[in-house]
Design a protein around this motif. Structure first.
Motif, PDB file in Angstrom:
ATOM      1  N   TYR A 146       0.838  -1.200   0.000  1.00 31.89           N
ATOM      2  CA  TYR A 146       0.000   0.000   0.000  1.00 31.89           C
ATOM      3  C   TYR A 146       0.871   1.248   0.000  1.00 31.89           C
ATOM      4  CZ  TYR A 146      -3.575   3.340   1.517  1.00 31.89           C
ATOM      5  OH  TYR A 146      -4.429   4.415   1.601  1.00 31.89           O
ATOM      6  N   ARG A 147       0.703   2.073  -0.994  1.00 31.88           N
ATOM      7  CA  ARG A 147       1.467   3.311  -1.173  1.00 31.88           C
ATOM      8  C   ARG A 147       2.975   3.059  -1.336  1.00 31.88           C
ATOM      9  NH1 ARG A 147      -1.427   7.625   3.026  1.00 31.88           N
ATOM     10  NH2 ARG A 147      -3.450   7.682   1.970  1.00 31.88           N
ATOM     11  N   LYS A 148       3.335   1.893  -1.859  1.00 31.24           N
ATOM     12  CA  LYS A 148       4.750   1.582  -2.129  1.00 31.24           C
ATOM     13  C   LYS A 148       4.876   1.061  -3.564  1.00 31.24           C
ATOM     14  CE  LYS A 148       5.782   0.182   2.661  1.00 31.24           C
ATOM     15  NZ  LYS A 148       4.413  -0.004   3.211  1.00 31.24           N
ATOM     16  N   PRO A 149       4.512   1.857  -4.567  1.00 29.39           N
ATOM     17  CA  PRO A 149       4.522   1.373  -5.953  1.00 29.39           C
ATOM     18  C   PRO A 149       5.902   0.961  -6.436  1.00 29.39           C
ATOM     19  CG  PRO A 149       4.261   3.772  -5.878  1.00 29.39           C
ATOM     20  CD  PRO A 149       4.081   3.268  -4.486  1.00 29.39           C
ATOM     21  N   ASP A 150       6.953   1.648  -5.962  1.00 26.30           N
ATOM     22  CA  ASP A 150       8.298   1.277  -6.396  1.00 26.30           C
ATOM     23  C   ASP A 150       8.685  -0.093  -5.850  1.00 26.30           C
ATOM     24  OD1 ASP A 150       8.217   2.423  -3.840  1.00 26.30           O
ATOM     25  OD2 ASP A 150      10.350   2.918  -3.889  1.00 26.30           O
ATOM     26  N   LEU A 151       8.268  -0.384  -4.620  1.00 36.27           N
ATOM     27  CA  LEU A 151       8.566  -1.692  -4.042  1.00 36.27           C
ATOM     28  C   LEU A 151       7.752  -2.789  -4.713  1.00 36.27           C
ATOM     29  CD1 LEU A 151       9.000  -1.177  -0.191  1.00 36.27           C
ATOM     30  CD2 LEU A 151      10.714  -1.267  -1.992  1.00 36.27           C
ATOM     31  N   PHE A 152       6.543  -2.478  -5.122  1.00 39.51           N
ATOM     32  CA  PHE A 152       5.733  -3.492  -5.802  1.00 39.51           C
ATOM     33  C   PHE A 152       6.373  -3.876  -7.134  1.00 39.51           C
ATOM     34  CE2 PHE A 152       2.238  -4.717  -8.699  1.00 39.51           C
ATOM     35  CZ  PHE A 152       1.852  -5.885  -8.050  1.00 39.51           C
ATOM     36  N   SER A 153       6.855  -2.896  -7.870  1.00 41.97           N
ATOM     37  CA  SER A 153       7.508  -3.212  -9.147  1.00 41.97           C
ATOM     38  C   SER A 153       8.793  -4.005  -8.914  1.00 41.97           C
ATOM     39  CB  SER A 153       7.806  -1.927  -9.934  1.00 41.97           C
ATOM     40  OG  SER A 153       8.739  -1.108  -9.252  1.00 41.97           O
ATOM     41  N   HIS A 154       9.498  -3.677  -7.830  1.00 43.92           N
ATOM     42  CA  HIS A 154      10.709  -4.429  -7.494  1.00 43.92           C
ATOM     43  C   HIS A 154      10.336  -5.875  -7.133  1.00 43.92           C
ATOM     44  CE1 HIS A 154      14.752  -5.199  -6.054  1.00 43.92           C
ATOM     45  NE2 HIS A 154      14.253  -5.640  -4.908  1.00 43.92           N
ATOM     46  N   SER A 191       1.124  -2.669 -11.518  1.00 44.17           N
ATOM     47  CA  SER A 191       0.245  -1.784 -10.758  1.00 44.17           C
ATOM     48  C   SER A 191      -0.287  -2.533  -9.553  1.00 44.17           C
ATOM     49  CB  SER A 191      -0.943  -1.301 -11.602  1.00 44.17           C
ATOM     50  OG  SER A 191      -0.510  -0.445 -12.640  1.00 44.17           O
ATOM     51  N   CYS A 192      -0.116  -1.947  -8.364  1.00 42.66           N
ATOM     52  CA  CYS A 192      -0.703  -2.521  -7.154  1.00 42.66           C
ATOM     53  C   CYS A 192      -2.031  -1.816  -6.908  1.00 42.66           C
ATOM     54  CB  CYS A 192       0.239  -2.351  -5.962  1.00 42.66           C
ATOM     55  SG  CYS A 192      -0.384  -3.090  -4.435  1.00 42.66           S
ATOM     56  N   LEU A 193      -3.126  -2.533  -7.149  1.00 42.50           N
ATOM     57  CA  LEU A 193      -4.464  -1.975  -7.011  1.00 42.50           C
ATOM     58  C   LEU A 193      -5.252  -2.743  -5.963  1.00 42.50           C
ATOM     59  CD1 LEU A 193      -5.419  -1.635 -10.792  1.00 42.50           C
ATOM     60  CD2 LEU A 193      -4.412   0.121  -9.317  1.00 42.50           C
ATOM     61  N   ASN A 194      -6.330  -2.163  -5.493  1.00 40.21           N
ATOM     62  CA  ASN A 194      -7.244  -2.889  -4.637  1.00 40.21           C
ATOM     63  C   ASN A 194      -7.772  -4.116  -5.383  1.00 40.21           C
ATOM     64  OD1 ASN A 194      -7.034  -1.098  -2.466  1.00 40.21           O
ATOM     65  ND2 ASN A 194      -8.618   0.237  -3.317  1.00 40.21           N
ATOM     66  N   VAL A 195      -8.133  -5.124  -4.608  1.00 42.75           N
ATOM     67  CA  VAL A 195      -8.521  -6.411  -5.200  1.00 42.75           C
ATOM     68  C   VAL A 195      -9.606  -6.256  -6.264  1.00 42.75           C
ATOM     69  CG1 VAL A 195      -9.486  -8.687  -4.699  1.00 42.75           C
ATOM     70  CG2 VAL A 195      -7.884  -7.635  -3.096  1.00 42.75           C
ATOM     71  N   HIS A 196     -10.566  -5.377  -6.046  1.00 43.27           N
ATOM     72  CA  HIS A 196     -11.701  -5.249  -6.969  1.00 43.27           C
ATOM     73  C   HIS A 196     -11.531  -4.087  -7.955  1.00 43.27           C
ATOM     74  CE1 HIS A 196     -13.745  -8.287  -4.620  1.00 43.27           C
ATOM     75  NE2 HIS A 196     -13.633  -7.550  -3.525  1.00 43.27           N
ATOM     76  N   LEU A 219       5.188  -8.322 -24.331  1.00 46.82           N
ATOM     77  CA  LEU A 219       4.715  -7.310 -23.392  1.00 46.82           C
ATOM     78  C   LEU A 219       3.920  -8.017 -22.285  1.00 46.82           C
ATOM     79  CD1 LEU A 219       3.423  -4.565 -25.870  1.00 46.82           C
ATOM     80  CD2 LEU A 219       5.542  -4.520 -24.553  1.00 46.82           C
ATOM     81  N   MET A 220       4.109  -7.546 -21.044  1.00 48.39           N
ATOM     82  CA  MET A 220       3.396  -8.157 -19.918  1.00 48.39           C
ATOM     83  C   MET A 220       2.954  -7.071 -18.940  1.00 48.39           C
ATOM     84  SD  MET A 220       4.762 -10.911 -17.048  1.00 48.39           S
ATOM     85  CE  MET A 220       5.274 -12.089 -18.281  1.00 48.39           C
ATOM     86  N   TYR A 221       1.749  -7.247 -18.401  1.00 47.16           N
ATOM     87  CA  TYR A 221       1.259  -6.348 -17.354  1.00 47.16           C
ATOM     88  C   TYR A 221       0.908  -7.208 -16.148  1.00 47.16           C
ATOM     89  CZ  TYR A 221      -0.360  -1.772 -15.851  1.00 47.16           C
ATOM     90  OH  TYR A 221      -0.468  -0.560 -15.219  1.00 47.16           O
ATOM     91  N   MET A 222       1.360  -6.768 -14.950  1.00 49.42           N
ATOM     92  CA  MET A 222       1.127  -7.513 -13.715  1.00 49.42           C
ATOM     93  C   MET A 222       0.406  -6.609 -12.718  1.00 49.42           C
ATOM     94  SD  MET A 222       4.970  -9.196 -13.478  1.00 49.42           S
ATOM     95  CE  MET A 222       4.568 -10.484 -12.287  1.00 49.42           C
ATOM     96  N   THR A 223      -0.653  -7.118 -12.116  1.00 50.68           N
ATOM     97  CA  THR A 223      -1.402  -6.312 -11.155  1.00 50.68           C
ATOM     98  C   THR A 223      -2.040  -7.192 -10.086  1.00 50.68           C
ATOM     99  OG1 THR A 223      -3.141  -4.648 -10.878  1.00 50.68           O
ATOM    100  CG2 THR A 223      -3.541  -6.383 -12.493  1.00 50.68           C
ATOM    101  N   THR A 224      -2.349  -6.590  -8.953  1.00 52.95           N
ATOM    102  CA  THR A 224      -3.080  -7.281  -7.894  1.00 52.95           C
ATOM    103  C   THR A 224      -4.584  -7.208  -8.124  1.00 52.95           C
ATOM    104  OG1 THR A 224      -2.905  -5.220  -6.646  1.00 52.95           O
ATOM    105  CG2 THR A 224      -1.322  -6.965  -6.110  1.00 52.95           C
ATOM    106  N   GLY A 225      -4.996  -6.398  -9.088  1.00 50.65           N
ATOM    107  CA  GLY A 225      -6.414  -6.248  -9.395  1.00 50.65           C
ATOM    108  C   GLY A 225      -6.813  -7.022 -10.632  1.00 50.65           C
ATOM    109  N   GLY A 226      -7.655  -6.384 -11.462  1.00 51.10           N
ATOM    110  CA  GLY A 226      -8.081  -7.003 -12.712  1.00 51.10           C
ATOM    111  C   GLY A 226      -7.886  -6.030 -13.855  1.00 51.10           C
ATOM    112  N   TYR A 227      -8.618  -6.233 -14.957  1.00 55.71           N
ATOM    113  CA  TYR A 227      -8.476  -5.389 -16.136  1.00 55.71           C
ATOM    114  C   TYR A 227      -9.857  -5.036 -16.691  1.00 55.71           C
ATOM    115  CZ  TYR A 227      -3.652  -6.937 -15.937  1.00 55.71           C
ATOM    116  OH  TYR A 227      -2.376  -7.188 -15.514  1.00 55.71           O
ATOM    117  N   SER A 228      -9.986  -3.815 -17.160  1.00 61.72           N
ATOM    118  CA  SER A 228     -11.241  -3.392 -17.774  1.00 61.72           C
ATOM    119  C   SER A 228     -11.415  -4.110 -19.109  1.00 61.72           C
ATOM    120  CB  SER A 228     -11.253  -1.881 -17.987  1.00 61.72           C
ATOM    121  OG  SER A 228     -10.321  -1.518 -18.987  1.00 61.72           O
TER     122      SER A 228
END
Length: 289
Positions: A146-154, A191-196, A219-228
């Motif tokens: 939470y609020r650590k986007p640089d650490l999430f990418s790492h 991207s670290c997003l809320n689950v929903h 190309l790859m995208y990784m997230t804790t959420g989903g995609y529109s």
């Protein structure tokens, strides 16, 4: 001639004395003493704390960015000794990189030495990453970063390394790192997003646009959420591999699920790299270590 002989004898005695002190130090701490110019002094009693300070050369007159002010006719690098206090020994060295190699060797052999601020930052980051490795749900990952986007990418970069990828972290606009496997290179965004919550079309488009210049094959995208739905449509059109929260936690458990949650952080987690050490020098005075 006699004066020259006396000087030579004195030099040899000083050299031999210095070599003996290095040998005594190495034997006491069970290490191989690294190369470099070191001055060692043994005190009467051990210090209460093993600690060190890295001192870098700087321009006598410097610009705001630390580089040489060319407007000065006389301007030289001013140096100083980096110091280490360990046990009953005081060690001084004019080269911070050389002193740090000694500190790394000591830590490798089990000598505890206090961390300097740069290492404390890496330790804190390592603690967060270690916690994330043992997450059992997407919600835990979200809470950890939470609020650590640089650490999430790492963390995502570390996760890709566990999958066998060779990773280079950039954090450029549109993507966070490159990942190469079997000669095939790709751009990865995180991207670290809320689950929903969902990654939208603009974020995926930025990744696609970034590849116009990079020209990678994947190309790859990784997230804790989903995609529109729009993001999914563009990804299918452009061949972007989408990793959502469910897939991500599955990768985490596959990579680290068998490790103990009580494992500690190795000193290698906070050891400064050569690149990090060299950042202490002025950009226009990257001296050879």
């Amino acid at each position: 001639m006699e004066a020259i002989i006396i000087i030579a004898v004195v030099v040899i005695i000083i050299w031999a004395y210095g070599k003996k002190k290095r040998s005594d130090f190495a034997r006491e701490f069970n290490i191989v003493f690294p190369t470099g110019k070191f001055k060692l002094k043994k005190r009467g009693h051990p210090a209460s704390v093993n600690e060190f300070t890295l001192v870098y050369p700087h321009w006598e007159y410097a610009k705001a960015d630390g580089t040489k002010d060319a407007r000065r006719s006389s301007n030289s690098l001013i140096g100083g000794d980096s110091t280490l206090s360990v046990g009953a020994w005081e060690v001084r060295c004019p080269n911070p990189v050389h002193l740090y190699s000694l500190i790394t060797e000591l830590r490798t052999r089990g000598t505890a030495i206090d961390l300097i601020p740069q290492e404390q930052v890496k330790l804190q980051r390592g603690s967060v990453i270690l916690q994330a490795r043992h997450a059992t749900s997407v919600a835990e990952l979200v809470q950890t970063f939470y609020r650590k986007p640089d650490l999430f990418s790492h963390f995502c970069a570390e996760l890709c390394r566990q999958q066998g990828y060779e990773v280079t972290e950039y954090q450029e606009p549109g993507f966070d790192f490159t990942a190469e496997l079997g000669g095939v290179e790709g751009l990865v965004a995180c991207s670290c997003l809320n689950v929903h919550s969902n990654v939208g079309l603009p974020a995926v488009r930025k990744l696609v646009d970034a590849n116009v210049l990079a020209g990678t094959q994947e190309l790859m995208y990784m997230t804790t959420g989903g995609y529109s739905s729009q993001a999914v449509a563009l990804a299918q059109q452009e061949g972007v591999h989408l990793i959502d929260g469910t897939q991500l936690i599955g990768m985490v458990q596959q990579a680290w699920g068998g490790s103990s949650s009580s494992e500690g952080i190795s000193y290698t987690e906070y050891t400064l790299t050569m690149e990090e050490l060299m950042q202490g020098y002025p950009a226009d005075a990257q001296l050879v270590p």
